[in-house]
Design a protein around this motif. Structure first.
Motif, short mmCIF file in Angstrom:
data_model
loop_
_atom_site.label_atom_id
_atom_site.label_comp_id
_atom_site.label_asym_id
_atom_site.label_seq_id
_atom_site.Cartn_x
_atom_site.Cartn_y
_atom_site.Cartn_z
N PHE A 26 1.07 -1.05 -0.06
CA PHE A 26 0.08 0.50 -0.21
C PHE A 26 0.56 1.43 -0.27
N ASP A 27 0.57 2.34 -0.66
CA ASP A 27 1.26 3.43 -1.10
C ASP A 27 0.48 4.17 0.69
N GLY B 128 -3.32 5.65 0.09
CA GLY B 128 -4.43 4.62 0.84
C GLY B 128 -4.59 3.36 -0.19
N THR B 129 -3.90 3.30 -0.84
CA THR B 129 -4.02 2.43 -2.44
C THR B 129 -3.10 1.59 -2.35
N HIS B 130 -3.49 0.59 -3.62
CA HIS B 130 -2.19 0.07 -3.98
C HIS B 130 -2.27 -0.71 -5.34
N SER B 131 -1.09 -1.05 -6.33
CA SER B 131 -1.46 -0.67 -7.35
C SER B 131 -1.49 -2.54 -7.94
N GLY B 132 -1.98 -3.48 -7.43
CA GLY B 132 -2.67 -4.31 -7.68
C GLY B 132 -1.74 -5.63 -6.56
N HIS C 59 8.19 6.15 -1.03
CA HIS C 59 8.93 5.90 0.39
C HIS C 59 7.89 4.68 0.70
N LYS C 60 8.40 4.17 1.61
CA LYS C 60 8.18 2.53 1.98
C LYS C 60 6.60 2.54 2.30
N PRO C 61 6.42 0.97 1.26
CA PRO C 61 5.10 1.21 1.51
C PRO C 61 4.66 0.18 2.74
N PHE D 136 -3.69 1.36 9.86
CA PHE D 136 -3.75 1.70 8.51
C PHE D 136 -4.37 1.09 8.28
N LEU D 137 -3.93 -0.51 7.80
CA LEU D 137 -4.26 -1.28 7.25
C LEU D 137 -6.13 -1.92 8.24
N ALA D 138 -5.84 -1.97 9.16
CA ALA D 138 -7.70 -2.00 9.88
C ALA D 138 -8.43 -1.11 9.22
#
Ligand code: BAL
Ligand code: ZN
Length: 860
Positions: free
Chosen positions: A487-488, A492-496, A516-518, A543-545
């Motif tokens: 996740f960026d 707040g998203t990821h690219s797949g 940046h560190k994801p 963040f993930l929760a």
């Protein structure tokens, strides 16, 4: 008792193409005449004798080709008959007393009816027979008995003829099952039963008559079972291409039953618990359980019956696969993410502890003394996970090619796990050479995950260890498929999502394009049944929760937040300011869940659930159940206090949702009881009032039981009144009275040990009924507040139970041993008392094979 080894397998020297059975039925005396056509097995070593297994049988007569056999002798309980030719006809007469059969294996009486349970080795309690799953035979059966006592006569296959005696007192039925089957799939039922009937037309146009048989009076509680059956039949056609293969499918509900249900060909026999439901007496969980078990047994018709197991070491071939099939079915019928979370909770709550304890075994065990002890979470649930991993690696379409090939190649055979893997390789194109280790190695792999960042490259390092288990000190690395996303943090998203397979002890995976560190999201969907130690900050878990788009990963982040805090707190690793900061973060994450209006309530309920005590203990090398209990309750109190208002608003909203069986209303009910349990910890007086009111106004069992569950843990006047009301309201309804016992045995009440002791003498307690025994004692053994009582009273109580139950029902008794077998992972004072309890069982002068094996392995 001897150890039976997988490596000793040899084909049976004889084939039994046809079997004729005649039953003259009586509750106290049933006469069984068996006629076996036997011929030499061309692919087996030549033997001068045939071994016919028996278990406690009296032989009334034996003939070979109509006369005296050349030779015969008993070998223990087995009968050996000398056969010199290539083909013979054996006729064997036995007499049995079903009313004396308290083990509930073989033919037994239950409430005036007769029924059978033959898996794994119950058929040998009916007649002498090669009672092993690789001997397939075509059965024809004649049953006769008193018409008034046994108006309904059922067996496998199709009823081909029937009639009655001249005076009309007796009647008979003739059944034929065209599909060759092993003896463990034989079944017979005779009794006074009524049926809900329906029909299903298969994709090939076969009209199938469906019946759900129950006692008179239970018929209006069978609709859900029947609907579940029809949905299962349709789903198996659509998803696995499997069509039913007889004109009749019968289900019979029995109240005395060792297991959940049994997949006998064309005549499934069920524990009433997995058949009977209406909204007044069954919870949402019961409804889901019925749908899942009906599906499971139905799916066995292909994964188990049409393709069966060569020997009992291959049990996971049918059970692991069928559990996966029922999990996928239930996911399709309801909420897929919630079902996945529930399944993982069972795996981690039951199978992980098994895998890290003295009873650990591979999903395909190498040896056993009593096969009943291997109907375990490892064989079933881990077995399902292993096949699920193949599905994840292959993709759904290729996986279907693999299962199609497996069914085609092995239809009508007794197959092995190796056959399944080979069909998967040939059907999917996967190379599963190394993957086979999942079948042979026990133990839950541990994977350490660290993410580093340099320039615009993120590097994920994964390291696996498979812990030593009894008999397996050294392990090889296994292929572990991880669904992963990075996740960026800002967006707040990821690219797949990607699928990474870790197939060495350690590996690094690099990902480019990260300024940046994801934030790492790993083992999404719980793609591998492993435990992960990831180097992750609390802030990343928060963040993930809140944001992970994989529902399981989101649940996992929330669990990890709470588990991390609780383990730290119990181990004394956190100072007060760290503790306070951690509790603040957990509360913030929970509040976001409470207020997230994108979430449905079923999923919200999962995110609000605290990790179980056993799961927390499992994270520690040696656990102090008392300390974990205190810490867990304290966190509940803290969260209930901090979130009080938000939780009560949630409750009020949920309370507005009218009763129905749809997902929204089920979610609302789940939320209400969860809020009550937080309130019980933070404001017991208010919780008691709210729970009593929910109880009084309930128009369904889910609300009523949820409220009573919370009340049962509180020392309040509301508790006593509502427990009494519940009993009086439902006395006579065995399944609901089971709930009444279980609620008290699993309660958080400080006097729970005394309550269970008192309930043991309740007139409704009955050691001969497994459901009742489990409702009191399984609930208790799973209740850390009672079982792990500091003075050891809980352990002594379970040991007393095992000793008393063992001669009555060994299979059920042995199931209580594993809870004591956890002693090595428990703090030393309790561990010594658990060991004492096991040693006391071991000293008993006469133990069943079942209990002996479990106790010996637990102490070993
Ligand atoms: N075969 C035993 C019960 C079940 O797993 O379906
Ligand atoms: Zn099964």
């Amino acid at each position: 008792p001897p150890e039976i080894r997988r490596s000793d397998y040899a084909p049976f020297p004889w084939l039994v193409p046809t079997t004729r059975l005649e039953f003259e039925l009586g509750l106290e005396r049933t006469r069984v005449t068996a006629r076996l056509d036997v011929e030499r097995n061309p692919v087996a070593a030549v033997s001068p004798t045939i071994r016919l297994n028996g278990d406690g049988l009296e032989l009334a007569s034996l003939t070979c080709d109509g006369g005296e056999p050349e030779g015969r002798m008993m070998d223990g309980d087995d009968l050996l008959v000398t056969l010199s030719g290539d083909r013979h006809v054996l006729e064997i007469v036995t007499e049995i007393d079903p009313s004396a059969n308290s083990q509930l294996m073989g033919l037994y009486a239950s409430g005036g009816m007769l029924c059978t349970q033959c898996e794994a080795e119950g058929f040998r309690r009916i007649t002498f027979f090669p009672d092993r799953p690789d001997v397939l035979s075509t059965y024809s059966v004649r049953m006769s008995g008193a018409k008034a006592q046994f108006p309904v006569l059922l067996c496998n296959g199709n009823r081909v003829d029937s009639g009655e005696s001249a005076d009309g007192g007796d009647h008979w039925a003739e059944w034929h099952d065209p599909w060759p089957k092993p003896s463990y799939l034989f079944a017979l039922v005779a009794g006074d039963l009524v049926a809900r009937s329906d029909s299903f037309t298969t994709m090939g146009g076969r009209d199938v008559e469906l019946n759900v048989y129950v006692r008179d009076g239970d018929l209006d509680r069978t609709e859900h079972a029947m609907e579940s059956l029809k949905r299962s039949m349709k789903w198996d056609e659509e998803v696995f291409g499997r069509e039913y293969d007889l004109d009749l499918f019968n289900i019979v509900a029995v109240s005395d039953f060792n297991m959940g249900a049994m997949e006998n060909k064309g005549l499934n026999i069920f524990n009433t618990k997995y058949v009977l439901a209406d909204t007044e007496t069954a919870t949402d969980g019961d409804y889901d359980g019925i749908e899942g078990v009906i599906g499971h047994e139905y799916f066995h018709n292909w994964s188990g019956n049409r393709v069966t197991c060569r020997d009992w070491f291959q049990l996971s071939l049918k059970e692991g696969f069928t559990v996966l099939r029922d999990q996928l079915f239930s996911a399709d019928m309801g909420s897929e993410p919630v079902k996945r979370i529930e399944d993982v909770r069972i795996l981690r709550g039951v199978q992980f502890p098994e895998d890290s304890g003295p009873l650990a075994h591979p999903i395909r065990p190498d040896s056993y003394r009593e096969i009943s002890n291997f109907y375990t979470a490892t064989v079933y649930n881990k077995g399902a996970e292993v096949i699920r991993m193949m599905r994840t690696m292959a993709g759904e379409k290729a996986f279907r090619r693999g299962t199609d090939l497996y069914f085609k190649r092995h239809d009508g055979e007794a197959a092995t796990c190796e056959d399944f893997v080979r069909a998967m390789e040939d059907g999917t194109g996967l190379d599963l050479e190394q993957f086979r280790l999942w079948y042979s190695q026990a133990g839950t792999p541990k994977v350490a995950a660290t993410l580093s960042h340099d320039g615009d490259v993120a590097t994920l390092k994964l390291t696996q260890t498979v812990p030593p288990t009894p008999g397996q000190p050294d392990k090889k690395p296994m292929p572990i498929p991880f669904r992963v996303a990075l996740f960026d943090r800002k967006a707040g998203t990821h690219s797949g999502e990607q699928l990474l397979v870790l197939d060495r002890a350690s590996a690094e995976f690099t990902f480019e394009g990260f300024a940046h560190k994801p934030v790492l999201s790993i083992n999404r969907g719980f793609s591998a049944p492993v435990s992960i130690e990831r180097d992750v900050s609390r802030e990343e878990l928060v963040f993930l929760a809140a944001r992970d788009d994989d529902p399981f990963a989101r649940y996992e982040a929330m669990q990890e937040l709470m588990t991390g805090y609780l383990v730290g707190s119990v181990s004394g690793d956190l100072d007060e300011s760290e503790s306070e900061a951690a509790r603040g973060d957990i509360a913030e994450a929970l509040k976001a869940v409470v207020e997230d209006d994108q979430l449905d309530d079923l999923m919200r309920g999962e995110l609000l659930m605290m990790p179980s005590q056993s799961y927390i203990g499992e994270q520690m090398l040696v656990a102090d159940p008392g300390a974990i209990h205190v810490a867990r309750e304290a966190l509940k109190t803290d969260l209930g206090t901090r979130l009080g208002e938000a939780l009560h608003r949630l409750y009020d909203r949920a309370a507005q949702v009218p009763f129905s069986l749809d997902a929204e209303a089920k979610g609302a009910r789940k939320i209400k009881t969860l809020v009550l349990s937080y309130a019980a910890a933070s404001d017991p007086a208010k919780a008691a009032e709210l729970a009593a009111s929910q109880y009084d106004r309930a128009d369904n069992m889910t609300d009523r039981q949820g409220a009573l569950m919370v009340l049962a843990g509180l020392d309040s006047a509301e508790r006593t009144a509502r427990l009494l009301d519940f009993y009086n309201r439902y006395r006579g309804n065995a399944l609901v009275v089971d709930k009444w016992f279980a609620l008290q045995a699993s309660s958080l009440h400080p006097q729970v040990v005394a309550h269970v002791e008192a309930l043991r003498s309740h007139p409704d307690f009955n050691l001969r009924n497994p459901n009742r025994v489990r409702s009191l004692y399984m609930a208790f053994a799973a209740n850390p507040a009672g079982f792990h009582a500091a003075d050891g009273a809980g352990y002594r109580m379970i040991a007393d139970l095992v000793l008393e139950l063992d001669p009555i029902n060994a299979q059920t008794a042995a199931r209580f041993v594993p809870s004591l077998g956890r002693w090595r992972r428990i703090e030393e004072k309790r561990a010594a008392m658990m060991r004492d309890a096991l040693e006391r069982i071991a000293r008993a002068p006469k133990l069943s094979r079942d209990t002996f094996e479990q106790v010996t392995r637990s102490l070993g």
